[in-house]
Design an enzyme around this catalytic site. Structure first.
Site, PDB file in Angstrom:
ATOM      1  N   ARG A 121      20.356  29.200  11.320  1.00 25.06           N
ATOM      2  CA  ARG A 121      21.613  29.894  11.615  1.00 25.06           C
ATOM      3  C   ARG A 121      21.679  30.455  13.037  1.00 25.06           C
ATOM      4  NH1 ARG A 121      20.777  31.398   6.095  1.00 25.06           N
ATOM      5  NH2 ARG A 121      22.368  30.418   4.778  1.00 25.06           N
ATOM      6  N   LYS A 143      29.834  25.173  25.058  1.00 25.66           N
ATOM      7  CA  LYS A 143      30.237  24.069  24.195  1.00 25.66           C
ATOM      8  C   LYS A 143      29.029  23.187  23.913  1.00 25.66           C
ATOM      9  CE  LYS A 143      35.166  23.336  25.140  1.00 25.66           C
ATOM     10  NZ  LYS A 143      36.150  22.344  25.621  1.00 25.66           N
ATOM     11  N   GLU A 185      33.448  16.269  38.436  1.00 22.95           N
ATOM     12  CA  GLU A 185      33.697  17.602  37.890  1.00 22.95           C
ATOM     13  C   GLU A 185      33.855  18.636  38.998  1.00 22.95           C
ATOM     14  OE1 GLU A 185      34.315  18.361  34.812  1.00 22.95           O
ATOM     15  OE2 GLU A 185      33.566  16.650  33.649  1.00 22.95           O
ATOM     16  N   LYS A 227      34.223  28.118  36.573  1.00 23.07           N
ATOM     17  CA  LYS A 227      34.134  27.919  35.128  1.00 23.07           C
ATOM     18  C   LYS A 227      33.809  29.221  34.422  1.00 23.07           C
ATOM     19  CE  LYS A 227      32.567  24.978  31.426  1.00 23.07           C
ATOM     20  NZ  LYS A 227      31.936  23.708  31.019  1.00 23.07           N
ATOM     21  N   GLU A 237      38.679  28.488  23.856  1.00 18.19           N
ATOM     22  CA  GLU A 237      39.743  27.551  24.209  1.00 18.19           C
ATOM     23  C   GLU A 237      41.016  27.747  23.393  1.00 18.19           C
ATOM     24  OE1 GLU A 237      40.068  22.782  24.615  1.00 18.19           O
ATOM     25  OE2 GLU A 237      38.222  23.649  25.416  1.00 18.19           O
ATOM     26  N   ARG A 241      41.276  28.205  28.842  1.00 19.57           N
ATOM     27  CA  ARG A 241      40.115  27.326  28.975  1.00 19.57           C
ATOM     28  C   ARG A 241      40.490  25.854  28.900  1.00 19.57           C
ATOM     29  NH1 ARG A 241      33.978  27.953  26.504  1.00 19.57           N
ATOM     30  NH2 ARG A 241      33.251  25.933  27.245  1.00 19.57           N
ATOM     31  N   ASN A 245      39.883  20.857  30.848  1.00 20.58           N
ATOM     32  CA  ASN A 245      39.978  19.488  30.343  1.00 20.58           C
ATOM     33  C   ASN A 245      40.792  18.577  31.263  1.00 20.58           C
ATOM     34  OD1 ASN A 245      38.505  19.915  27.893  1.00 20.58           O
ATOM     35  ND2 ASN A 245      40.295  20.979  27.080  1.00 20.58           N
ATOM     36  N   HIS A 248      40.235  14.870  31.279  1.00 25.41           N
ATOM     37  CA  HIS A 248      39.405  14.530  30.129  1.00 25.41           C
ATOM     38  C   HIS A 248      40.169  13.856  28.995  1.00 25.41           C
ATOM     39  CE1 HIS A 248      36.622  16.993  32.327  1.00 25.41           C
ATOM     40  NE2 HIS A 248      35.677  16.865  31.416  1.00 25.41           N
ATOM     41  N   HIS A 252      38.034  10.874  27.993  1.00 24.42           N
ATOM     42  CA  HIS A 252      37.392  10.714  26.684  1.00 24.42           C
ATOM     43  C   HIS A 252      37.889   9.455  25.983  1.00 24.42           C
ATOM     44  CE1 HIS A 252      36.197  15.237  26.155  1.00 24.42           C
ATOM     45  NE2 HIS A 252      35.412  14.591  26.989  1.00 24.42           N
ATOM     46  N   HIS A 265      30.214   9.681  32.096  1.00 26.87           N
ATOM     47  CA  HIS A 265      31.302  10.633  31.854  1.00 26.87           C
ATOM     48  C   HIS A 265      32.125  10.922  33.106  1.00 26.87           C
ATOM     49  CE1 HIS A 265      33.471  13.927  30.013  1.00 26.87           C
ATOM     50  NE2 HIS A 265      33.019  14.763  30.937  1.00 26.87           N
TER      51      HIS A 265
END
Length: 360
Positions: A121, A143, A185, A227, A237, A241, A245, A248, A252, A265
């Protein structure tokens, strides 16, 4: 060594950036961690270069260190890899007060972070990114997760590290393709938040490509600061936030449509940024000169700025509709209004997206 703070109340943490700071990880770990065991998650390539330095630094201050290596590549960013790491953590007798340390690029960081978030956990987590892409983006913000055949990062969590250490000299051992991918980026941060930084990039790009210590430290620290500010304002997000993206949505989709085998990427994001700029121009948000500035910087980085003609627009639309950011079936894009300012646009009509895909 520069220090950038991510302000999240009791879960705030520092990002350390500088040349030659890898061997300071042990002292920093003693400052920020309380457990006695550290599981270093890495891949064989990174391990051969940097694992010994990290492990010696940790052992020198009293940590019991174990290593778990995972295969190198986006195709291994799966639940099966995480399951193997659970076995490694249990074999290392990792307890709830202990730590998982990610040593490597974005794939290692995402997988190790998901392990840390879910093992018993949640155990402490440290990011030691060794690629430019990971140093400026994936290691910061919490993330973590893995891919699913239907899309990238569909299984994951928000789980913040205790600290991030970015030694910019690790970039010297990267293939040039990976350095270029990371620059995508870096360019993103200038477009979404800081026109002056974008102009600095235009003036200093050759120094960045040569991996000048001063230029890379400036680029990494500035990118992390941007960031950090965004994440501090919107950790999970819900609003702001989402601007991270930029590029992206299509990026993606390109990765998913090509089964993560064709683009790294940053290459996919580079194409996605230029596409988003063109889409913004079509919708009347952005001037042609801004589109060309973004495309020109992408090209200077040696990155692709166009969709290969053999990838069908419908395949990309289908992939975009499966993106985790889709809400009520509506396509969402981060679109520039000016260099340094973007807007979140929901419900972009598919026919307009299709038309820009076809001409692009």
């Amino acid at each position: 060594m520069r220090e950038v703070s991510v302000s999240l109340g009791s879960r705030s943490y520092p990002i350390y950036v500088g040349p030659g700071i890898l061997r300071e990880v042990g002292d920093l770990a003693r400052r920020h961690l309380s457990g006695e065991r550290v599981l270093v998650v890495t891949n064989p390539t990174v391990a051969s270069l940097y694992a010994a330095a990290v492990e010696e630094s940790l052992a020198a201050v009293g940590f019991v260190v174990r290593r778990a290596e995972i295969p190198d590549g986006e195709e291994y960013k799966t639940l099966a890899t995480v399951a193997a790491l659970y076995d490694a953590a249990l074999g290392a007798e990792l307890e709830r007060g202990d730590t998982v340390l990610a040593l490597g690029g974005g794939v290692v960081g995402d997988i190790a972070g998901f392990l840390a978030a879910t093992y018993m956990r949640g155990v402490a987590f440290v990011q030691v990114p060794t690629t430019l892409l990971a140093q400026v983006d994936s290691s910061v913000g919490g993330k973590v997760g893995v891919n699913h055949p239907w899309g990238k990062n569909l299984i994951g969590a928000f789980y913040q590290p205790r600290f991030v250490l970015a030694d910019v000299r690790t970039l010297a051992t990267l293939p040039l393709r990976e350095v270029r991918a990371g620059l995508a980026e870096v360019i993103k941060y200038g477009v979404i938040h800081d026109a002056a930084f974008f102009a600095w990039l235009e003036a200093n790009f050759e120094a960045l490509l040569k991996l000048s210590d001063a230029a890379v430290e400036q680029a990494v620290a500035t990118s992390c600061a941007i960031k950090a500010a965004v994440v501090s304002a919107d950790e999970t997000e819900k609003g702001l936030r989402a601007i991270l993206n930029f590029g992206h949505t299509l990026g993606h989709a390109l990765e998913a449509a090509t089964r993560y085998e064709r683009f790294v990427h940053g290459e996919a994001v580079a194409i996605g940024m230029v596409f988003a700029a063109r889409l913004a121009r079509r919708l009347g948000y952005f001037e042609p000169a801004g589109v060309e500035r973004i495309a020109a910087l992408v090209r200077r980085a040696g990155l692709p700025d166009a969709i290969p003609p053999d990838i069908a627009p419908e395949a990309l639309l289908d992939a975009m509709r499966r993106d985790k950011k889709v809400a009520a079936g509506q396509l969402t894009f981060i679109l520039p209004e000016a260099i340094g300012k973007v807007r979140i646009v929901r419900g972009v009509p598919a026919d307009i997206v299709r038309s820009v895909l076809v001409e692009y």
